[in-house]
Design an enzyme around this catalytic site. Structure first.
Site, PDB file in Angstrom:
ATOM      1  N   CYS A 347       0.842  -1.202   0.000  1.00 57.96           N
ATOM      2  CA  CYS A 347       0.000   0.000   0.000  1.00 57.96           C
ATOM      3  C   CYS A 347       0.874   1.249   0.000  1.00 57.96           C
ATOM      4  O   CYS A 347       1.539   1.547   0.998  1.00 57.96           O
ATOM      5  CB  CYS A 347      -0.920   0.000   1.221  1.00 57.96           C
ATOM      6  N   CYS A 350      -0.263   4.084   2.628  1.00 61.95           N
ATOM      7  CA  CYS A 350       0.091   3.881   4.036  1.00 61.95           C
ATOM      8  C   CYS A 350       1.599   3.907   4.268  1.00 61.95           C
ATOM      9  O   CYS A 350       2.083   4.477   5.239  1.00 61.95           O
ATOM     10  CB  CYS A 350      -0.468   2.549   4.523  1.00 61.95           C
ATOM     11  N   ASP A 351       2.336   3.246   3.380  1.00 60.15           N
ATOM     12  CA  ASP A 351       3.753   2.996   3.646  1.00 60.15           C
ATOM     13  C   ASP A 351       4.702   3.864   2.838  1.00 60.15           C
ATOM     14  O   ASP A 351       5.889   3.928   3.128  1.00 60.15           O
ATOM     15  CB  ASP A 351       4.065   1.522   3.379  1.00 60.15           C
TER      16      ASP A 351
END
Length: 524
Positions: A347, A350-351
């Site tokens: 992702c 998110c990351d």
């Protein structure tokens, strides 16, 4: 700190709150971050007479202020390191409601029993980013564990306010969960998966006499709670069948989608909102929902069909609709599994921020891969895109945008063969040119895998017919090769994995099951 319209909403949410809940703020009082936390807590508590604030002038292990929840004067085990703003604001609201026994995400009796039987003690740290859309689910699930089992505590840690902890725990992805200093989970995980991991790590002691092990009987079982499963359950319930939904999470893969613009008659929605709408629709019918379940075994031959899940529950019915969807496909190369959450990610939203200023690789040249590369190019020093085929599969508009980015390089006919690391994180990858056969090393600190989905058919594949991709084979009416077993959505061989198609296939599977029941193909 909190705006008036937000406070008005909180007052409405907490209007029926009767249980006394105290927000205990601990930190060095002279520090600005502690003062900000205290201001936030006082604003939040002003929404209800049942809420109060207590302050403790003391340093914390996290070297940042803590907000802990007490219920009727006793600690609950739920804490927040860093002001729970952004997506984690809902985690605080739910924690308060759950502490009072009024939360909407409190588990059913079966899951509650498993949580209460967990052994410990365990101090859990859940590292998050306040912009992460996946993190709240994990925080909220572990907060439920802490509220129901006094041997467990859970502290949400905003990586932005506790950089020393992020470094010492080598956090490179969110959500990342540590229990008693040991890595427990990385990435989005539901309550059922987390409880299973806690059972494995700390053990469980079932209390005698709570469950006699008898199967729960229904007219129909739906395995899966995404668009296909929900449609199947609703259609069968409308036909008068007593129906159970057995699923990991309601919404399924939809919950991981940010914006949805092709659900006809709904110009724009989000995965989280749609998953919530699906649950609301299911709950408007006489449907028993058993979410947070992982299917461990099935019996599909003959009648009734049986479905067993972790924790010991068994469900049986003459009809079963398999709608378990699909999951992110992995590369299955050496090193990939070792570094998930430590450089290997799925992702970008998110990351991606963990790799700002670094060199990263994106594997996959479809829409998701090229979208990921475009996102990462804005924050990373260099982005290398590796596509297995000799052409990119992404839409032309995305390819044109990609071509304008100076720090992105595309490699066609390229197969990633190994992820390398130093034990702490990713240091590079090996890639083979599929034309020349040459193997080349690339120094990268992150690998974002974007190669599509794989069907979640494993529990059924040995008893029902599947194709070479593992998709369950169905006829035009969603019947499988076994009488009384139907399948719908992304787990099947139906072309075009789309939400609207999955919903239609789920309805079709339900109508076929009802038709077979009326005609005596399956027993009543």
């Amino acid at each position: 700190m909190l705006e008036k319209d937000i406070l008005d909403q909180l007052k409405s949410i907490f209007s029926t709150l009767e249980t006394s809940v105290t927000l205990v703020v601990t930190g060095v009082s002279s520090r600005k971050e502690t003062q900000d936390m205290l201001e936030f807590a006082n604003d939040f508590a002003s929404a209800s007479d049942a809420l109060s604030v207590k302050s403790e002038d003391a340093p914390t292990e996290e070297n940042a202020p803590l907000l802990r929840l007490w219920r009727d004067g006793n600690p609950t085990g739920v804490a927040f390191c860093g002001i729970p703003n952004g997506h984690e604001f809902s985690s605080l609201i739910l924690a308060v409601l759950n502490a009072a026994g009024q939360g909407r995400n409190l588990p059913d009796a079966g899951m509650r029993r498993r949580i209460e039987q967990l052994q410990g003690p365990a101090e859990i740290f859940t590292f998050v980013s306040l912009t992460c859309t996946n993190c709240p689910d994990v925080v909220q699930a572990l907060n439920v564990v802490a509220l129901l089992n006094p041997r467990f505590s859970n502290t949400m840690i905003d990586g932005g306010v506790a950089p020393e902890m992020v470094k010492s725990y080598n956090v490179q992805s969110v959500p990342t969960v540590y229990a008693n200093g040991r890595l427990l989970s990385v990435g989005r995980t539901d309550l059922g998966e987390l409880v299973s991991k806690l059972e494995e790590a700390f053990g469980s002691s079932p209390a005698p006499g709570l469950d006699d092990g008898s199967p729960l009987g229904y007219d129909a079982i739906v395995a899966g709670g995404g668009p296909a499963g929900a449609a199947a359950a609703i259609y069968m319930a409308r036909k008068g069948l007593r129906t159970a939904v057995v699923a990991g999470r309601i919404g399924g893969q939809v919950s991981d989608t940010t914006a949805i613009e092709n659900l006809i008659s709904v110009p724009l929605t989000t995965g989280t909102r749609l998953a919530g709408d699906i649950r609301t629709h299911l709950q408007s019918y006489d449907i028993d929902i058993f979410d947070n379940r992982k299917i461990t075994s099935v019996q599909l031959e003959g009648f009734p069909k049986r479905v067993a899940v972790e924790g010991g529950e068994t469900f049986e019915a003459p009809a079963l609709v398999i709608a378990t969807g699909a999951s992110w496909r992995r590369l299955n190369v050496p090193g990939e599994a070792d570094y998930i959450g430590r450089g290997v990610a799925f992702c970008t939203h998110c990351d991606g921020p963990f790799f700002a200023g670094k060199d990263v690789a994106v594997v996959g040249g479809g829409n998701s891969g090229i979208e990921a590369a475009i996102d990462l190019a804005a924050i990373c020093r260099k982005v290398d895109v590796f596509e297995f085929l000799d052409v990119l599969k992404a839409d032309e508009v995305l390819q044109k945008k990609l071509a304008t980015l100076h720090n992105v390089t595309v490699h066609l006919s390229s197969a990633l063969t190994e992820v390398k690391g130093d034990g702490k994180g990713v240091t590079g990858i090996k890639v083979q040119d599929r034309v020349s056969g040459e193997v080349k090393d690339y120094d990268v600190q992150g690998v974002f895998v974007q190669i599509g989905l794989t069907p979640n058919s494993a529990p059924f594949a040995e008893q029902v017919a599947v194709n070479k991709r593992g998709e369950i084979e169905t006829d035009l009416e969603c019947r499988t090769n076994l009488a009384g077993v139907y399948a719908a959505g992304d787990v099947t061989d139906v072309p075009y994995k789309q939400i609207v198609i999955a919903m239609g296939e789920g309805a079709k599977a339900a109508l076929s099951a009802v038709d077979d029941r009326m005609r005596g193909v399956t027993p009543s």
